[in-house]
Scaffold this motif. Structure first.
Motif, PDB file in Angstrom:
ATOM      1  N   LEU A 113       0.848  -1.174   0.000  1.00 52.82           N
ATOM      2  CA  LEU A 113       0.000   0.000   0.000  1.00 52.82           C
ATOM      3  C   LEU A 113       0.894   1.237   0.000  1.00 52.82           C
ATOM      4  CD1 LEU A 113      -2.615  -1.026   2.701  1.00 52.82           C
ATOM      5  CD2 LEU A 113      -3.011  -0.831   0.253  1.00 52.82           C
ATOM      6  N   CYS A 114       0.644   2.139  -0.927  1.00 54.35           N
ATOM      7  CA  CYS A 114       1.212   3.475  -0.864  1.00 54.35           C
ATOM      8  C   CYS A 114       0.099   4.355  -0.310  1.00 54.35           C
ATOM      9  CB  CYS A 114       1.627   3.970  -2.247  1.00 54.35           C
ATOM     10  SG  CYS A 114       3.217   3.317  -2.780  1.00 54.35           S
ATOM     11  N   HIS A 115       0.460   5.250   0.581  1.00 54.47           N
ATOM     12  CA  HIS A 115      -0.607   6.052   1.168  1.00 54.47           C
ATOM     13  C   HIS A 115      -0.112   7.430   1.566  1.00 54.47           C
ATOM     14  CE1 HIS A 115       0.503   5.243   5.524  1.00 54.47           C
ATOM     15  NE2 HIS A 115       1.224   4.315   4.894  1.00 54.47           N
ATOM     16  N   GLY A 116      -1.056   8.268   1.868  1.00 52.10           N
ATOM     17  CA  GLY A 116      -0.754   9.618   2.305  1.00 52.10           C
ATOM     18  C   GLY A 116      -2.042  10.371   2.588  1.00 52.10           C
ATOM     19  N   ARG A 131      -7.680  10.042  -9.457  1.00 44.50           N
ATOM     20  CA  ARG A 131      -6.844   9.534 -10.565  1.00 44.50           C
ATOM     21  C   ARG A 131      -5.453   9.240 -10.026  1.00 44.50           C
ATOM     22  NH1 ARG A 131      -7.757  12.622 -15.843  1.00 44.50           N
ATOM     23  NH2 ARG A 131      -9.623  11.314 -15.646  1.00 44.50           N
ATOM     24  N   ALA A 133      -1.552   7.483 -10.494  1.00 44.03           N
ATOM     25  CA  ALA A 133      -0.548   7.126 -11.497  1.00 44.03           C
ATOM     26  C   ALA A 133       0.840   7.264 -10.898  1.00 44.03           C
ATOM     27  CB  ALA A 133      -0.673   8.036 -12.719  1.00 44.03           C
ATOM     28  N   VAL A 182      -3.441   2.977  -1.546  1.00 47.31           N
ATOM     29  CA  VAL A 182      -3.634   2.237  -2.794  1.00 47.31           C
ATOM     30  C   VAL A 182      -2.681   1.049  -2.882  1.00 47.31           C
ATOM     31  CG1 VAL A 182      -4.523   4.143  -4.186  1.00 47.31           C
ATOM     32  CG2 VAL A 182      -2.054   3.768  -4.069  1.00 47.31           C
ATOM     33  N   VAL A 210      -0.503  -1.305  -5.398  1.00 48.07           N
ATOM     34  CA  VAL A 210       0.223  -1.079  -6.652  1.00 48.07           C
ATOM     35  C   VAL A 210       0.418  -2.440  -7.310  1.00 48.07           C
ATOM     36  CG1 VAL A 210       2.350  -0.213  -7.692  1.00 48.07           C
ATOM     37  CG2 VAL A 210       1.407   0.913  -5.661  1.00 48.07           C
ATOM     38  N   PHE A 217       8.969  -2.952  -2.817  1.00 46.56           N
ATOM     39  CA  PHE A 217       9.222  -2.960  -4.258  1.00 46.56           C
ATOM     40  C   PHE A 217       9.729  -1.607  -4.755  1.00 46.56           C
ATOM     41  CE2 PHE A 217       8.382  -2.642  -8.721  1.00 46.56           C
ATOM     42  CZ  PHE A 217       8.678  -3.895  -9.210  1.00 46.56           C
ATOM     43  N   LEU A 218       9.028  -0.561  -4.435  1.00 45.40           N
ATOM     44  CA  LEU A 218       9.436   0.765  -4.897  1.00 45.40           C
ATOM     45  C   LEU A 218      10.577   1.286  -4.026  1.00 45.40           C
ATOM     46  CD1 LEU A 218       5.976   2.504  -5.523  1.00 45.40           C
ATOM     47  CD2 LEU A 218       7.485   1.439  -7.209  1.00 45.40           C
ATOM     48  N   GLU A 219      11.562   1.902  -4.656  1.00 48.34           N
ATOM     49  CA  GLU A 219      12.660   2.493  -3.910  1.00 48.34           C
ATOM     50  C   GLU A 219      12.117   3.642  -3.045  1.00 48.34           C
ATOM     51  OE1 GLU A 219      12.592   1.847  -7.085  1.00 48.34           O
ATOM     52  OE2 GLU A 219      14.140   0.310  -7.340  1.00 48.34           O
ATOM     53  N   GLU A 239      10.698   6.835  -4.541  1.00 50.41           N
ATOM     54  CA  GLU A 239       9.528   6.754  -5.416  1.00 50.41           C
ATOM     55  C   GLU A 239       8.247   7.083  -4.636  1.00 50.41           C
ATOM     56  OE1 GLU A 239       9.241   6.119  -8.609  1.00 50.41           O
ATOM     57  OE2 GLU A 239      11.193   5.296  -9.198  1.00 50.41           O
ATOM     58  N   TYR A 240       7.259   7.566  -5.336  1.00 50.58           N
ATOM     59  CA  TYR A 240       5.962   7.817  -4.724  1.00 50.58           C
ATOM     60  C   TYR A 240       4.884   7.623  -5.786  1.00 50.58           C
ATOM     61  CZ  TYR A 240       6.496  12.362  -7.013  1.00 50.58           C
ATOM     62  OH  TYR A 240       6.690  13.341  -7.944  1.00 50.58           O
ATOM     63  N   VAL A 241       3.640   7.719  -5.366  1.00 52.15           N
ATOM     64  CA  VAL A 241       2.505   7.584  -6.285  1.00 52.15           C
ATOM     65  C   VAL A 241       1.749   8.907  -6.312  1.00 52.15           C
ATOM     66  CG1 VAL A 241       0.283   6.426  -6.619  1.00 52.15           C
ATOM     67  CG2 VAL A 241       2.306   5.092  -5.969  1.00 52.15           C
ATOM     68  N   ASP A 242       1.389   9.334  -7.500  1.00 52.48           N
ATOM     69  CA  ASP A 242       0.601  10.558  -7.672  1.00 52.48           C
ATOM     70  C   ASP A 242      -0.889  10.255  -7.537  1.00 52.48           C
ATOM     71  OD1 ASP A 242       2.154  12.836  -8.035  1.00 52.48           O
ATOM     72  OD2 ASP A 242       2.523  12.384 -10.143  1.00 52.48           O
ATOM     73  N   ALA A 243      -1.599  11.100  -6.823  1.00 46.60           N
ATOM     74  CA  ALA A 243      -3.057  10.962  -6.739  1.00 46.60           C
ATOM     75  C   ALA A 243      -3.694  12.335  -6.948  1.00 46.60           C
ATOM     76  CB  ALA A 243      -3.456  10.387  -5.383  1.00 46.60           C
ATOM     77  N   VAL A 280      -2.051  15.244  -4.653  1.00 47.28           N
ATOM     78  CA  VAL A 280      -1.232  14.853  -3.499  1.00 47.28           C
ATOM     79  C   VAL A 280      -0.228  13.777  -3.936  1.00 47.28           C
ATOM     80  CG1 VAL A 280      -2.978  15.346  -1.755  1.00 47.28           C
ATOM     81  CG2 VAL A 280      -2.884  13.077  -2.799  1.00 47.28           C
ATOM     82  N   LYS A 281       0.854  13.681  -3.186  1.00 45.03           N
ATOM     83  CA  LYS A 281       1.838  12.617  -3.395  1.00 45.03           C
ATOM     84  C   LYS A 281       1.675  11.587  -2.275  1.00 45.03           C
ATOM     85  CE  LYS A 281       5.322  15.656  -5.462  1.00 45.03           C
ATOM     86  NZ  LYS A 281       6.691  16.245  -5.319  1.00 45.03           N
ATOM     87  N   LEU A 282       1.519  10.342  -2.672  1.00 48.88           N
ATOM     88  CA  LEU A 282       1.410   9.262  -1.679  1.00 48.88           C
ATOM     89  C   LEU A 282       2.822   8.732  -1.457  1.00 48.88           C
ATOM     90  CD1 LEU A 282      -1.759   7.435  -3.103  1.00 48.88           C
ATOM     91  CD2 LEU A 282      -1.642   9.408  -1.549  1.00 48.88           C
ATOM     92  N   GLU A 299       4.075   7.443   1.589  1.00 48.93           N
ATOM     93  CA  GLU A 299       4.275   6.478   2.682  1.00 48.93           C
ATOM     94  C   GLU A 299       3.970   5.061   2.205  1.00 48.93           C
ATOM     95  OE1 GLU A 299       2.585   7.934   6.450  1.00 48.93           O
ATOM     96  OE2 GLU A 299       2.205   9.802   5.367  1.00 48.93           O
ATOM     97  N   ARG A 300       4.488   4.073   2.930  1.00 47.56           N
ATOM     98  CA  ARG A 300       4.315   2.658   2.544  1.00 47.56           C
ATOM     99  C   ARG A 300       3.877   1.824   3.738  1.00 47.56           C
ATOM    100  NH1 ARG A 300       8.408   2.849  -1.380  1.00 47.56           N
ATOM    101  NH2 ARG A 300       8.010   4.843  -2.360  1.00 47.56           N
TER     102      ARG A 300
END
Lengths: 42, 280
Positions: free
Chosen positions: A2-5, A21, A23, B230, B232, B249-251, B254-258, B274-276, B278-279
């Motif tokens: 899980l990636c979160h924030g 959305r 990505a 989320v 991945v 998995f992600l270094e 790295e982050y995820v865009d939301a 926002v940038k996600l 945290e893991r």
């Protein structure tokens, strides 16, 4: 995994359905298909 | 909700930390170029026919379909069966184990024929829990699995059946773990289904561009902060069929865009980014 924030929804948002959305950013070493996730604002 | 509670087993995989940035298959040379041609999978168009089935014992066998290949073009059917016909509930001696599946047929070479050599797997482990031992978990060790698309060898491939849902896990290309199935709520986690037509479609691995699914965080309150989470990995054909990578998995950089796309009170579309980072 899980990636979160934290997401703070603005006060001026209307109640109801919305889209998140998600990505990988353009700067990422990884590629993605932008994914639209239905969410709800209360 | 504690976000470490969504998986039934640890997500630690030390190898990820040893790899240089982008060393995962997502960044492999020729694979990276071919990835440019990868497209979202049109699940409605996936052929659900099975070429040849073994004689099944169970009249309620369960079916699942795994897709391999950059565009999911290689179909690997999985069928859960029993080695003996189950007794009827209420019969003397009937217990929860009677309803458990203990044989897995898997179309290793994706030729549509599930009668081939090495395609019948007996259960390797059965565990019971609950007051009446009614919760049964049956694991099938498939071991090394040659990807019918890339020809890469995935290791430690396991499928685990429970009454609530099915789980799959493997070390993709012998490296990092890919596992599922998940969905936005626990109740959505899917099981194999009673016919090929109804079978859930799963997409393991990380050769394809990532997709996302949220977990327990689809409702927001105006003026308040919500921890949006989320998975991945790869979406399947319906909710509760997501197969993901692990939290290493992600270094770290790295982050995820939301981006929240919503209407304001005047009806005008607004976007909040926002940038996600945290893991878990």
């Amino acid at each position: 995994m899980l990636c979160h924030g934290p997401v703070r929804v603005p006060e001026d948002a209307a109640k109801g359905k919305a889209i998140m959305r998600v990505a990988m950013p353009a700067t990422s070493a990884y590629r993605s298909f932008p994914t639209d996730i239905p969410v709800e604002i209360q | 909700m504690n976000c470490t509670s969504f998986v039934p087993y640890p997500l630690v995989l030390g190898l990820a930390a040893l790899l240089p940035r982008g060393a995962a298959a997502q960044e492999g040379g020729a694979l990276s170029k071919s990835r440019e041609t990868a497209k979202p999978i049109a699940f409605q168009a996936v052929d659900r026919t099975i070429g040849k089935l073994p004689k099944l014992t169970a009249d309620d066998a369960l079916y699942g379909l795994l897709l391999f290949g950059l565009n999911g073009e290689h179909r690997v059917w999985c069928v859960l069966d029993r080695s003996a016909a189950k007794g009827a509930e209420g019969d003397a001696g009937h217990d929860a184990a009677d309803s458990a599946y203990d044989v897995l047929y898997i179309d290793r070479n994706a030729d549509g024929d599930l009668t081939g050599e090495g395609e019948r797997i007996a259960a390797s482990k059965t565990t019971r829990s609950g007051a009446k031992k009614e919760n049964i978990s049956v694991t099938f060790d498939i071991g090394d699995f040659q990807d019918p698309g890339s020809q890469a060898i995935h290791k430690d491939f396991q499928i685990t059946w429970t009454k609530a849902s099915v789980r799959i896990a493997m070390k993709w290309r012998g490296m990092k773990k890919t596992f599922g199935v998940y969905g936005p709520e626990r109740e959505t986690y899917q099981n194999f289904a009673k016919s090929p037509k109804e079978a859930p479609i799963l997409v393991p691995g990380y050769d394809r561009p990532f997709e996302f699914e949220h977990w327990m965080s689809g409702v927001f309150t105006r003026g308040k902060s919500t921890d949006f989470k989320v998975f991945v990995g790869n979406r399947g054909d319906r909710r509760g069929t997501f197969v993901c990578v692990d939290d290493k998995f992600l270094e770290p950089a790295e982050y995820v865009d939301a981006t929240l796309i919503y209407a304001d009170t005047s009806g005008k579309e607004q976007r909040y980014h926002v940038k996600l980072t945290e893991r878990c």
